[in-house]
Motif scaffolding. Sequence first.
Motif, PDB file in Angstrom:
ATOM      1  N   VAL A   1       0.856  -1.180   0.000  1.00  0.00           N
ATOM      2  CA  VAL A   1       0.000   0.000   0.000  1.00  0.00           C
ATOM      3  C   VAL A   1       0.891   1.229   0.000  1.00  0.00           C
ATOM      4  O   VAL A   1       2.094   1.141   0.262  1.00  0.00           O
ATOM      5  CB  VAL A   1      -0.936   0.032   1.229  1.00  0.00           C
ATOM      6  CG1 VAL A   1      -1.941  -1.113   1.194  1.00  0.00           C
ATOM      7  CG2 VAL A   1      -0.139   0.025   2.523  1.00  0.00           C
ATOM      8  N   VAL A   2       0.281   2.381  -0.272  1.00  0.00           N
ATOM      9  CA  VAL A   2       0.993   3.650  -0.147  1.00  0.00           C
ATOM     10  C   VAL A   2       0.110   4.613   0.647  1.00  0.00           C
ATOM     11  O   VAL A   2      -1.101   4.654   0.462  1.00  0.00           O
ATOM     12  CB  VAL A   2       1.383   4.238  -1.527  1.00  0.00           C
ATOM     13  CG1 VAL A   2       0.170   4.589  -2.349  1.00  0.00           C
ATOM     14  CG2 VAL A   2       2.292   5.439  -1.376  1.00  0.00           C
ATOM     15  N   ALA A   3       0.749   5.336   1.575  1.00  0.00           N
ATOM     16  CA  ALA A   3       0.069   6.354   2.374  1.00  0.00           C
ATOM     17  C   ALA A   3       0.800   7.674   2.157  1.00  0.00           C
ATOM     18  O   ALA A   3       2.031   7.720   2.170  1.00  0.00           O
ATOM     19  CB  ALA A   3       0.085   5.977   3.852  1.00  0.00           C
ATOM     20  N   SER A   4       0.040   8.736   1.970  1.00  0.00           N
ATOM     21  CA  SER A   4       0.605  10.063   1.743  1.00  0.00           C
ATOM     22  C   SER A   4       0.464  10.888   3.021  1.00  0.00           C
ATOM     23  O   SER A   4      -0.645  11.066   3.529  1.00  0.00           O
ATOM     24  CB  SER A   4      -0.147  10.726   0.582  1.00  0.00           C
ATOM     25  OG  SER A   4       0.330  12.024   0.364  1.00  0.00           O
ATOM     26  N   VAL A   5       1.616  11.388   3.521  1.00  0.00           N
ATOM     27  CA  VAL A   5       1.643  12.136   4.778  1.00  0.00           C
ATOM     28  C   VAL A   5       2.392  13.449   4.541  1.00  0.00           C
ATOM     29  O   VAL A   5       3.423  13.463   3.863  1.00  0.00           O
ATOM     30  CB  VAL A   5       2.343  11.312   5.885  1.00  0.00           C
ATOM     31  CG1 VAL A   5       2.453  12.093   7.180  1.00  0.00           C
ATOM     32  CG2 VAL A   5       1.611   9.986   6.107  1.00  0.00           C
TER      33      VAL A   5
END
Length: 144
Positions: A30-34
């Motif tokens: 998965v990818v999470a943008s922070v």
Amino acid sequence: MVVLTVRDGRDDLGTTVTSFMSVSLDPPMVVASVATSSYLSEVLNRRPRWAATILSSPQRALAGRFAAEGRPGARILLAAEPHHRGPHSDALILETGISAVECETRQTMEAGDHTLFVAEVLTTDYITSERTPLVRVNRRYLPV
């Protein structure tokens, strides 16, 4: 919407993440943008294991609490919510979402004012089809 949590020593941090998606099935990733300028981004660069809970539509207020400026730690925000600590990430996992995953960051990349955390899914904590997901588009929540 997703609540991303990470344990940093004795402290638990968390935030609402609106950009979260699957990027690979084999291995599951998965990818999470922070936001790069956030303290959470700094902690995620030090602590590669974290958890993400996909929120259900009745959890709009909880999403707002995790998005608020100057919010308290994740333990305080989840004090009245059923939750547990993930065995792989040691992060807090909300028990009433659509699903929860524990992840380990494999790669990071800058993207404008955000950092993308590409992570392998270590385990899926739970999945339920009984709830409707909480979705936010153009700064508005979609109706249930």
